[in-house]
Scaffold this motif. Structure first.
Motif, PDB file in Angstrom:
ATOM      1  N   UNK A 235       0.823  -1.194   0.000  1.00  0.00           N
ATOM      2  CA  UNK A 235       0.000   0.000   0.000  1.00  0.00           C
ATOM      3  C   UNK A 235       0.865   1.255   0.000  1.00  0.00           C
ATOM      4  N   UNK A 236       0.340   2.326  -0.593  1.00  0.00           N
ATOM      5  CA  UNK A 236       0.976   3.637  -0.457  1.00  0.00           C
ATOM      6  C   UNK A 236       0.558   4.247   0.884  1.00  0.00           C
ATOM      7  N   UNK A 237       1.148   5.395   1.198  1.00  0.00           N
ATOM      8  CA  UNK A 237       0.782   6.101   2.422  1.00  0.00           C
ATOM      9  C   UNK A 237      -0.711   6.431   2.434  1.00  0.00           C
ATOM     10  N   UNK A 238      -1.226   6.961   1.317  1.00  0.00           N
ATOM     11  CA  UNK A 238      -2.638   7.334   1.243  1.00  0.00           C
ATOM     12  C   UNK A 238      -3.537   6.107   1.380  1.00  0.00           C
ATOM     13  N   UNK A 239      -3.195   5.033   0.681  1.00  0.00           N
ATOM     14  CA  UNK A 239      -3.997   3.814   0.743  1.00  0.00           C
ATOM     15  C   UNK A 239      -3.981   3.232   2.142  1.00  0.00           C
ATOM     16  N   UNK A 240      -2.809   3.240   2.746  1.00  0.00           N
ATOM     17  CA  UNK A 240      -2.677   2.676   4.081  1.00  0.00           C
ATOM     18  C   UNK A 240      -3.551   3.422   5.091  1.00  0.00           C
ATOM     19  N   UNK A 241      -3.505   4.749   5.073  1.00  0.00           N
ATOM     20  CA  UNK A 241      -4.302   5.546   6.004  1.00  0.00           C
ATOM     21  C   UNK A 241      -5.794   5.357   5.735  1.00  0.00           C
ATOM     22  N   UNK A 289     -11.903  13.341   0.805  1.00  0.00           N
ATOM     23  CA  UNK A 289     -11.788  14.614   1.522  1.00  0.00           C
ATOM     24  C   UNK A 289     -10.541  14.584   2.407  1.00  0.00           C
ATOM     25  N   UNK A 290     -10.027  15.769   2.785  1.00  0.00           N
ATOM     26  CA  UNK A 290      -8.887  15.803   3.706  1.00  0.00           C
ATOM     27  C   UNK A 290      -9.298  15.219   5.062  1.00  0.00           C
ATOM     28  N   UNK A 291      -8.361  14.692   5.864  1.00  0.00           N
ATOM     29  CA  UNK A 291      -6.923  14.646   5.599  1.00  0.00           C
ATOM     30  C   UNK A 291      -6.449  13.463   4.745  1.00  0.00           C
ATOM     31  N   UNK A 292      -7.316  12.477   4.507  1.00  0.00           N
ATOM     32  CA  UNK A 292      -6.867  11.316   3.729  1.00  0.00           C
ATOM     33  C   UNK A 292      -6.489  11.738   2.313  1.00  0.00           C
ATOM     34  N   UNK A 293      -7.259  12.646   1.740  1.00  0.00           N
ATOM     35  CA  UNK A 293      -6.984  13.083   0.371  1.00  0.00           C
ATOM     36  C   UNK A 293      -5.599  13.713   0.253  1.00  0.00           C
ATOM     37  N   UNK A 294      -5.111  14.307   1.334  1.00  0.00           N
ATOM     38  CA  UNK A 294      -3.812  14.996   1.313  1.00  0.00           C
ATOM     39  C   UNK A 294      -2.625  14.037   1.418  1.00  0.00           C
ATOM     40  N   UNK A 459       0.063   8.851  10.102  1.00  0.00           N
ATOM     41  CA  UNK A 459      -1.079   9.708  10.429  1.00  0.00           C
ATOM     42  C   UNK A 459      -0.824  10.342  11.783  1.00  0.00           C
ATOM     43  N   UNK A 460      -1.142  11.615  11.906  1.00  0.00           N
ATOM     44  CA  UNK A 460      -0.881  12.362  13.131  1.00  0.00           C
ATOM     45  C   UNK A 460      -2.092  12.320  14.058  1.00  0.00           C
ATOM     46  N   UNK A 461      -1.826  12.669  15.320  1.00  0.00           N
ATOM     47  CA  UNK A 461      -2.872  12.672  16.335  1.00  0.00           C
ATOM     48  C   UNK A 461      -4.049  13.552  15.907  1.00  0.00           C
ATOM     49  N   UNK A 462      -3.761  14.772  15.452  1.00  0.00           N
ATOM     50  CA  UNK A 462      -4.836  15.694  15.089  1.00  0.00           C
ATOM     51  C   UNK A 462      -5.615  15.185  13.876  1.00  0.00           C
ATOM     52  N   UNK A 463      -4.932  14.453  12.985  1.00  0.00           N
ATOM     53  CA  UNK A 463      -5.615  13.905  11.820  1.00  0.00           C
ATOM     54  C   UNK A 463      -6.607  12.818  12.229  1.00  0.00           C
ATOM     55  N   UNK A 468     -12.187  11.151  12.945  1.00  0.00           N
ATOM     56  CA  UNK A 468     -13.276  10.736  13.823  1.00  0.00           C
ATOM     57  C   UNK A 468     -14.468  11.682  13.677  1.00  0.00           C
ATOM     58  N   UNK A 469     -14.192  12.987  13.702  1.00  0.00           N
ATOM     59  CA  UNK A 469     -15.262  13.974  13.586  1.00  0.00           C
ATOM     60  C   UNK A 469     -15.971  13.848  12.241  1.00  0.00           C
ATOM     61  N   UNK A 470     -15.205  13.685  11.173  1.00  0.00           N
ATOM     62  CA  UNK A 470     -15.791  13.555   9.842  1.00  0.00           C
ATOM     63  C   UNK A 470     -16.632  12.298   9.731  1.00  0.00           C
ATOM     64  N   UNK A 471     -16.108  11.184  10.229  1.00  0.00           N
ATOM     65  CA  UNK A 471     -16.851   9.924  10.154  1.00  0.00           C
ATOM     66  C   UNK A 471     -18.178  10.042  10.905  1.00  0.00           C
ATOM     67  N   UNK A 472     -18.133  10.700  12.062  1.00  0.00           N
ATOM     68  CA  UNK A 472     -19.347  10.848  12.864  1.00  0.00           C
ATOM     69  C   UNK A 472     -20.381  11.707  12.145  1.00  0.00           C
ATOM     70  N   UNK A 473     -19.932  12.828  11.576  1.00  0.00           N
ATOM     71  CA  UNK A 473     -20.853  13.736  10.871  1.00  0.00           C
ATOM     72  C   UNK A 473     -21.453  13.060   9.641  1.00  0.00           C
TER      73      UNK A 473
END
Length: 487
Positions: A235-241, A289-294, A459-463, A468-473
């Motif tokens: 996996x790439x970084x994006x795929x892995x996250x 969408x960010x942050x995964x898209x980034x 992946x960072x703590x803030x990400x 979590x917030x995005x998934x919930x919304x």
């Protein structure tokens, strides 16, 4: 790439070898037979261990993997807690030595493990050791300890079920993961599901294995498998996250406990099936969408993923299954061999295990203390209340605090709801709603999020907080539609 003969020694188990390179390998008849036998035997072992079930005399059942790691833990009795103390204490000592005493004077595997640590890690490692030591002294020696640390809703909800459980998962998983990852199963799954997974979720078809392992075995296992495949340049970084934060869902067994606790057991199959669908619907949005898209389209070894790599097998043809089978046989044929694979897997797991256990103890217990003894999550619940009301979710004000508390532990939302139910009657629809949202949030710091951080995933703590917030919304309107139409 020219046609290759398997007798060339430098081909043996090249973890970076991609599907196109496998297609170029030409096997002799004897090597083909060997590869076929290894593929069949090792794959059957892996599939039975991770996805097979064991039925007990009382009629209950669990996966073979769960049975194995629980049996392994039972060998130690309460002594397993002192193994945790030893491992977590050793982690703290090694961190202090490498970071503050040696300071990189001697470059070795230990320095590589602790080189990127900072003062935050020092605090967390010390805290994790303190929590597990206090809990172990209280549980095994009867030493008085504050309820704040050893209570059923704090340390008791993290150290026995999660710290101890992940210790067993890492050891038994290290032994059996090579059977599932190194001998062809991934090639079959990848070819079969690439036309579906790539356009919908922007990940390889192989990601379905991670998702399935989470659903039937353990969410921690799903994270560990994803991390292992990332480091093997699958996996790439994006795929892995994307895979780690989107598909590491709770197991069927734990989902059953959540649904029963909420008083919705009579509709278990329906609720679990809806949550299963929701996990994938939410992920379709999350990867765009960010942050995964980034995140970067770069493999662990630094190689950049090309558009051709992402194209893969774009559609099903008459060659799809034969191609997958040929790749599976070739992957098995060039493997190092079972003993060496297990040895290397155990080595990798032992290196990361002390940090993983420490972070689970430190962050998990701290998160539970915050959830249990402060009003922070109740305040955060007010953020979600307007959205619940817009979606016409019954008892919106009563269940709003259940939405953010899943960040600490995915079992907490139904417990918080049940606590509220002692004074406020909560409708059946609202109970189902809380179950659905909590099971698709995925990121919780008593286990999955902490394992993600401890394995030094990209992946960072803030990400994680943002995810979590995005998934919930995203999950709230989906769950609202489900309860209005189906309950």
């Amino acid at each position: 790439m020219e046609n290759l003969n398997l007798d060339v020694k430098d081909l043996i188990d090249d973890p970076d070898m991609q599907s196109a390179e496998l297609d170029e390998i030409k096997l002799s008849r004897s090597k083909t037979v060997k590869g076929l036998i290894l593929f069949l035997v090792c794959s059957i072992i892996g599939i039975v261990v991770f996805f097979g079930s064991v039925t007990h005399a009382d009629g209950s059942s669990e996966t073979v993997f769960s049975f194995l790691y629980n049996s392994f833990l039972n060998l130690f009795g309460q002594g397993v807690y002192w193994i945790l103390v030893l491992l977590i204490g050793l982690n703290f000592i090694l961190h202090v030595y490498c970071k503050y005493i040696d300071k990189g004077k001697h470059s070795n595997i230990l320095f590589d493990v602790y080189s990127n640590d900072n003062v935050v890690h020092t605090v967390l490692f010390a805290l994790g050791f303190f929590y597990v030591l206090v809990y172990s002294l209280w549980l095994t020696a009867g030493v008085d300890a504050p309820e704040l640390i050893v209570g059923d809703m704090t340390g008791g909800n993290v150290i026995p079920p999660v710290c101890k459980g992940v210790f067993g998962i890492i050891i038994i998983g290290a032994i059996f993961m090579p059977f599932l990852l190194n001998y062809g199963v991934l090639e079959i799954i990848g070819v079969l599901l690439e036309p579906l997974m790539r356009p919908l979720f922007k990940v390889p078809g192989k990601a379905a294995l991670d998702a399935t392992a989470s659903f039937v075995s353990s969410s921690s296992l799903g994270v560990l498998i994803t991390n292992r495949l990332w480091k093997n340049n699958v996996y790439t970084e994006k795929e892995m996250v994307a895979i780690m934060t989107g598909f590491s869902a709770v197991s069927i067994g734990f989902a059953g406990l959540v649904i029963e606790t909420a008083g919705c057991g009579k509709d278990f199959a329906k609720i679990y099936f809806i949550s299963f669908i929701m996990v994938f619907l939410v992920e379709i949005i999350m990867v765009r969408i960010p942050p995964i898209r980034w995140k970067k389209d770069v493999f662990y070894n630094g190689k950049e993923q090309t558009p051709e790599d992402r194209k893969g097998e774009a559609k099903y043809t008459s060659k799809t299954i034969p191609t997958g089978c040929r790749r599976a046989v070739k992957r098995a044929a060039i493997a190092r061999g079972v003993p060496k694979d297990i040895g290397l897997s155990l080595k990798d797991s032992v290196v990361i295990m002390p940090q993983v256990l420490t972070m689970i103890s430190a962050i998990g217990v701290s998160a539970m203390i915050i959830a249990e003894y402060t009003p922070i999550f109740t305040w955060l619940g007010y953020i979600f209340q307007p959205l619940l009301m817009v979606c016409q979710v019954p008892d919106a004000a009563a269940i709003a605090p259940s939405m953010p508390v899943g960040l600490a532990e995915m079992f907490l939302p139904v417990l918080v709801m049940n606590g509220t139910a002692a004074t406020v009657a909560i409708s059946y629809q609202a109970r189902v709603f809380v179950c659905l949202v909590s099971m698709v949030q995925i990121i919780f710091f008593s286990e999955t999020a902490t394992v993600m951080l401890a394995t030094k995933s990209p992946i960072k703590f803030w990400e994680l907080l943002v995810c979590f917030l995005e998934r919930t919304i995203v999950a709230i309107p989906m769950a609202a539609v489900a309860i209005h139409l189906l309950f």
